[in-house]
Design a protein around this motif. Structure first.
Motif, PDB file in Angstrom:
ATOM      1  N   ALA A 298       0.462  -1.271   0.154  1.00  0.00           N
ATOM      2  CA  ALA A 298      -0.332   0.458  -0.317  1.00  0.00           C
ATOM      3  C   ALA A 298       0.780   1.084  -0.084  1.00  0.00           C
ATOM      4  CB  ALA A 298      -0.701   0.184   1.326  1.00  0.00           C
ATOM      5  N   LEU A 299       1.834   1.329   1.120  1.00  0.00           N
ATOM      6  CA  LEU A 299       2.703   2.342   0.854  1.00  0.00           C
ATOM      7  C   LEU A 299       4.022   2.686  -0.354  1.00  0.00           C
ATOM      8  CD1 LEU A 299       4.781   2.436   4.152  1.00  0.00           C
ATOM      9  CD2 LEU A 299       3.236   3.562   3.159  1.00  0.00           C
TER      10      LEU A 299
ATOM     11  N   ILE B 296      -3.729   4.184   4.656  1.00  0.00           N
ATOM     12  CA  ILE B 296      -2.905   3.136   4.209  1.00  0.00           C
ATOM     13  C   ILE B 296      -3.918   2.376   5.000  1.00  0.00           C
ATOM     14  CG2 ILE B 296      -0.136   2.027   4.093  1.00  0.00           C
ATOM     15  CD1 ILE B 296      -0.489   5.038   2.449  1.00  0.00           C
ATOM     16  N   GLY B 297      -3.402   1.908   6.550  1.00  0.00           N
ATOM     17  CA  GLY B 297      -4.704   0.803   7.134  1.00  0.00           C
ATOM     18  C   GLY B 297      -5.412   0.031   5.818  1.00  0.00           C
ATOM     19  N   ALA B 298      -6.242   0.918   5.919  1.00  0.00           N
ATOM     20  CA  ALA B 298      -7.913   0.840   5.397  1.00  0.00           C
ATOM     21  C   ALA B 298      -7.243  -0.035   3.977  1.00  0.00           C
ATOM     22  CB  ALA B 298      -8.714   1.835   5.599  1.00  0.00           C
ATOM     23  N   PHE B 299      -6.842   0.623   3.206  1.00  0.00           N
ATOM     24  CA  PHE B 299      -6.461   0.026   1.663  1.00  0.00           C
ATOM     25  C   PHE B 299      -6.262  -1.833   1.964  1.00  0.00           C
ATOM     26  CE2 PHE B 299      -4.124  -1.256  -2.097  1.00  0.00           C
ATOM     27  CZ  PHE B 299      -4.744  -0.548  -3.226  1.00  0.00           C
ATOM     28  N   ALA B 300      -4.736  -1.605   3.001  1.00  0.00           N
ATOM     29  CA  ALA B 300      -4.289  -2.650   3.172  1.00  0.00           C
ATOM     30  C   ALA B 300      -4.878  -3.429   4.071  1.00  0.00           C
ATOM     31  CB  ALA B 300      -2.981  -2.195   4.341  1.00  0.00           C
ATOM     32  N   ALA B 301      -5.778  -3.419   5.130  1.00  0.00           N
ATOM     33  CA  ALA B 301      -6.604  -4.590   5.694  1.00  0.00           C
ATOM     34  C   ALA B 301      -8.379  -4.613   4.572  1.00  0.00           C
ATOM     35  CB  ALA B 301      -7.174  -3.628   6.691  1.00  0.00           C
ATOM     36  N   GLU B 302      -8.544  -3.368   3.407  1.00  0.00           N
ATOM     37  CA  GLU B 302     -10.236  -3.969   2.614  1.00  0.00           C
ATOM     38  C   GLU B 302     -10.150  -4.204   1.292  1.00  0.00           C
ATOM     39  OE1 GLU B 302     -12.139  -0.405   3.602  1.00  0.00           O
ATOM     40  OE2 GLU B 302     -11.933  -0.866   6.477  1.00  0.00           O
ATOM     41  N   LYS B 303      -8.941  -3.824   1.202  1.00  0.00           N
ATOM     42  CA  LYS B 303      -8.350  -4.167  -0.749  1.00  0.00           C
ATOM     43  C   LYS B 303      -7.666  -4.610  -0.870  1.00  0.00           C
ATOM     44  CE  LYS B 303     -11.399  -0.316  -0.737  1.00  0.00           C
ATOM     45  NZ  LYS B 303     -12.786  -0.621  -1.715  1.00  0.00           N
ATOM     46  N   ILE B 304      -6.593  -4.919  -0.158  1.00  0.00           N
ATOM     47  CA  ILE B 304      -5.753  -5.945  -1.053  1.00  0.00           C
ATOM     48  C   ILE B 304      -6.429  -8.090  -0.063  1.00  0.00           C
ATOM     49  CG2 ILE B 304      -2.861  -7.057  -0.505  1.00  0.00           C
ATOM     50  CD1 ILE B 304      -2.585  -3.905  -0.083  1.00  0.00           C
ATOM     51  N   THR B 305      -5.487  -8.290  -1.210  1.00  0.00           N
ATOM     52  CA  THR B 305      -6.028  -9.926  -0.572  1.00  0.00           C
ATOM     53  C   THR B 305      -4.427 -10.484  -0.568  1.00  0.00           C
ATOM     54  OG1 THR B 305      -8.662 -10.213  -1.298  1.00  0.00           O
ATOM     55  CG2 THR B 305      -7.357 -12.450  -1.003  1.00  0.00           C
ATOM     56  N   ILE B 306      -4.088 -11.513   0.178  1.00  0.00           N
ATOM     57  CA  ILE B 306      -2.720 -11.931  -0.147  1.00  0.00           C
ATOM     58  C   ILE B 306      -3.089 -13.474   0.046  1.00  0.00           C
ATOM     59  CG2 ILE B 306      -0.287 -12.524   0.695  1.00  0.00           C
ATOM     60  CD1 ILE B 306      -1.248  -9.808   2.116  1.00  0.00           C
ATOM     61  N   GLU B 307      -2.464 -14.178  -0.815  1.00  0.00           N
ATOM     62  CA  GLU B 307      -2.787 -15.892  -0.911  1.00  0.00           C
ATOM     63  C   GLU B 307      -1.211 -16.654  -1.914  1.00  0.00           C
ATOM     64  OE1 GLU B 307      -5.505 -16.065  -4.530  1.00  0.00           O
ATOM     65  OE2 GLU B 307      -7.393 -15.113  -3.262  1.00  0.00           O
ATOM     66  N   ALA B 308      -2.219 -18.203  -1.144  1.00  0.00           N
ATOM     67  CA  ALA B 308      -0.368 -18.444  -1.573  1.00  0.00           C
ATOM     68  C   ALA B 308      -0.473 -19.277  -2.889  1.00  0.00           C
ATOM     69  CB  ALA B 308      -0.213 -19.488  -0.400  1.00  0.00           C
ATOM     70  N   GLY B 309       0.101 -19.042  -4.109  1.00  0.00           N
ATOM     71  CA  GLY B 309      -0.273 -19.690  -5.276  1.00  0.00           C
ATOM     72  C   GLY B 309       0.490 -21.225  -5.107  1.00  0.00           C
ATOM     73  N   GLU B 310      -0.996 -22.060  -5.589  1.00  0.00           N
ATOM     74  CA  GLU B 310      -0.716 -23.840  -5.270  1.00  0.00           C
ATOM     75  C   GLU B 310       0.849 -24.039  -6.029  1.00  0.00           C
ATOM     76  OE1 GLU B 310      -4.090 -25.637  -6.160  1.00  0.00           O
ATOM     77  OE2 GLU B 310      -4.958 -24.871  -4.888  1.00  0.00           O
ATOM     78  N   SER B 311       0.920 -23.463  -7.657  1.00  0.00           N
ATOM     79  CA  SER B 311       1.738 -24.136  -7.824  1.00  0.00           C
ATOM     80  C   SER B 311       2.914 -23.335  -7.686  1.00  0.00           C
ATOM     81  CB  SER B 311       1.200 -24.036  -9.588  1.00  0.00           C
ATOM     82  OG  SER B 311       1.670 -22.310  -9.640  1.00  0.00           O
ATOM     83  N   LEU B 312       3.400 -22.160  -6.976  1.00  0.00           N
ATOM     84  CA  LEU B 312       4.462 -21.846  -6.450  1.00  0.00           C
ATOM     85  C   LEU B 312       5.393 -21.980  -5.422  1.00  0.00           C
ATOM     86  CD1 LEU B 312       2.893 -17.605  -6.347  1.00  0.00           C
ATOM     87  CD2 LEU B 312       3.878 -19.184  -8.279  1.00  0.00           C
ATOM     88  N   PRO B 313       6.944 -22.354  -6.140  1.00  0.00           N
ATOM     89  CA  PRO B 313       7.533 -22.646  -4.823  1.00  0.00           C
ATOM     90  C   PRO B 313       7.037 -22.261  -3.799  1.00  0.00           C
ATOM     91  CG  PRO B 313       8.857 -21.817  -6.511  1.00  0.00           C
ATOM     92  CD  PRO B 313       7.366 -21.373  -6.429  1.00  0.00           C
ATOM     93  N   PHE B 314       6.792 -23.904  -2.067  1.00  0.00           N
ATOM     94  CA  PHE B 314       6.941 -23.039  -1.301  1.00  0.00           C
ATOM     95  C   PHE B 314       7.914 -21.946  -0.497  1.00  0.00           C
ATOM     96  CE2 PHE B 314       6.214 -23.592   3.248  1.00  0.00           C
ATOM     97  CZ  PHE B 314       5.184 -23.283   3.312  1.00  0.00           C
ATOM     98  N   LEU B 315       9.139 -21.679  -0.855  1.00  0.00           N
ATOM     99  CA  LEU B 315       9.735 -21.492   0.445  1.00  0.00           C
ATOM    100  C   LEU B 315      10.918 -20.028  -1.058  1.00  0.00           C
ATOM    101  CD1 LEU B 315      11.888 -24.200   1.509  1.00  0.00           C
ATOM    102  CD2 LEU B 315      10.728 -22.417   2.317  1.00  0.00           C
ATOM    103  N   GLY B 316       9.654 -20.017  -1.867  1.00  0.00           N
ATOM    104  CA  GLY B 316      10.381 -18.753  -2.786  1.00  0.00           C
ATOM    105  C   GLY B 316       9.906 -17.797  -2.437  1.00  0.00           C
TER     106      GLY B 316
END
Length: 467
Positions: A332-333, A355-375
């Protein structure tokens, strides 16, 4: 033969002439970067309180950087290392990850001040390269076991620091192995301080710094340590690596300490796992987008990135460590301001409601199933805009890595921000010149003299600084 013998034999036999020009340069630039981070962290939350708390154990010995008097070497080194790591701005080995200089460098500078006042720069840089390379070598041979909760800066960094001291003191391999054994006997490294957002996180590598100086003192006194340090039933490989360890990697091409060349310097004052997302957020900013233009931002990262920096960000309750370890806050920053500075991670700054409202309400963070776990990469952004359009961008490199080095201007900007934030009158040019002079054999006491007054309003000029 236990693997510690191979590491010890290599460490004590290294010479400055064994290092390539690229490795010498990499060692020097990473040292400059680390010292700037230490100056910036002199007044970070927790550091002044620790300085006050430790005074009870003595006020003589080695300098506490910034003009804060002296303390017995293990505690002075602990305080100096804490300042270096406090802002999470110090270097990383992206493949593990671990912070090598944050442990090796404060140990060596304290050892020079206490035991080797006439040490020249070439000797020092050789020992530093040995230590950084050793930490990275052990870390990469085992691979990270963060899923079990180990902090690899702590676990591998202590090994590298012992090897560095052994080289500086011109030990034999037996004494070096004893010190490695003592270090194993007192090593621990839980990631819980990161998970809980605790200030203890910035002291974990520093506690190892103290322990290394204790371990080396016992070894030099002739007290033997465990012998089967790596291969024993409760040795490093079984304890920390579940028995899985690439021994050949440790012993391959050791002489040149060339893994130092692969060290990454951070362009942003936050956890390294936030850097690739920040790169993409800055790209969106450069395209003219701001928070008001984005309806929703979906970020796909590795599973480990979600574990480390993917938690929900709440500006009302977050502390500084939470902000340093938040993709949502840092992205967000970057999107809104186009730049991240140390001041963006103060207690006051992280309360910014927009900044806080955008970070909390507008951003979704997901783990990509096909991505290397530790990458750390790849990272994907899918930005749904208010106007109904969509922007998809991705990155497979991280700024500050060997594949995408900071420019000279970016490096100088980081140094300048660090020195200013630490309220230091040391200039960027003085820092660069003082440390780079070590390559030509300048005495290391010039660096220690600079650091001893680094937080003062005026700098005492050192004769060697610009020699």
């Amino acid at each position: 033969m236990d693997l510690s013998q191979i590491l010890a034999d290599n460490a004590v036999s290294r010479r400055f002439e064994d290092l390539s020009a690229a490795t010498v340069d990499a060692t020097t630039e990473a040292m400059i970067d680390s010292l700037a981070c230490a100056v910036a962290g002199l007044h970070a939350p927790g550091i002044p309180e620790a300085r006050d708390a430790f005074q009870r154990w003595g006020t003589s010995g080695c300098a506490v950087w910034g003009g804060f008097g002296h303390a017995p070497a293990p505690f002075a080194a602990l305080l100096n290392a804490s300042a270096m790591h406090a802002l999470d701005y110090d270097d990383t080995d992206d493949k593990v990850p671990l912070h090598a200089n944050g442990i090796v460098l404060p140990v060596l500078l304290a050892d020079v001040e206490e035991n080797h006042p006439d040490c020249d720069g070439k000797e020092f840089l050789t020992a530093l390269a040995v230590g950084i390379d050793g930490a990275m070598r052990v870390g990469r041979a085992g691979g990270p076991k963060a899923s079990r909760g180990w902090n690899y800066s702590v676990i591998s960094g202590g090994i590298g620091a012992v090897l560095a001291v052994a080289r500086l003191r011109h030990w034999d391999a037996k004494t070096t192995c004893d010190a490695l054994g003592h270090q194993l006997a007192q090593t621990s490294g839980s990631l819980q301080s990161i998970i809980d957002g605790s200030l203890a996180k910035r002291f974990q590598p520093a506690m190892v710094v103290k322990n290394v100086l204790v371990a080396t003192a016992m070894a030099q006194a002739g007290i033997d340590g465990p012998r089967n340090i790596f291969d024993g039933k409760a040795g490093f490989i079984n304890l920390y690596q579940d028995g899985k360890f690439d021994r050949e990697f440790v012993s391959k091409d050791m002489a040149g300490c060339a893994l130092v060349d692969d060290l990454s310097l951070k362009p942003y004052p936050a956890c390294r796992f936030t850097h690739a997302p920040i790169d993409l957020a800055l790209e969106l900013h450069q395209r003219g987008l701001r928070m008001a233009d984005v309806k929703h931002l979906r970020i796909r990262v590795s599973g480990q990135a979600v574990n480390m920096v993917g938690r929900k960000f709440d500006c009302r309750t977050a502390n500084v460590v939470d902000a340093q370890f938040s993709i949502a806050y840092t992205a967000a920053l970057g999107l809104e301001r186009g730049v991240l500075k140390i001041a963006d991670f103060s207690e006051e700054a992280i309360r910014d409601e927009r900044i806080g409202a955008f970070a909390a309400e507008k951003i979704t963070i997901e783990a990509g199933e096909s991505l290397p776990f530790l990458g750390m990469v790849p990272v994907y952004f899918e930005a749904e805009l208010v106007n109904g359009s969509r922007v998809d961008i991705e990155t497979t490199t991280v700024c500050g890595s060997p594949e995408k080095r900071m420019t000279e201007n970016q490096f100088r900007a980081k140094l300048t921000d660090c020195l200013a934030y630490g309220n230091s009158a040391i200039t960027t040019d003085v820092l660069l010149a003082t440390v780079r002079a070590l390559k030509n054999g300048a005495p290391v006491k010039s660096v220690n003299a600079m650091l001893a007054t680094a937080g003062k309003a005026a700098v005492v000029e050192t004769e060697v600084a610009l020699a």
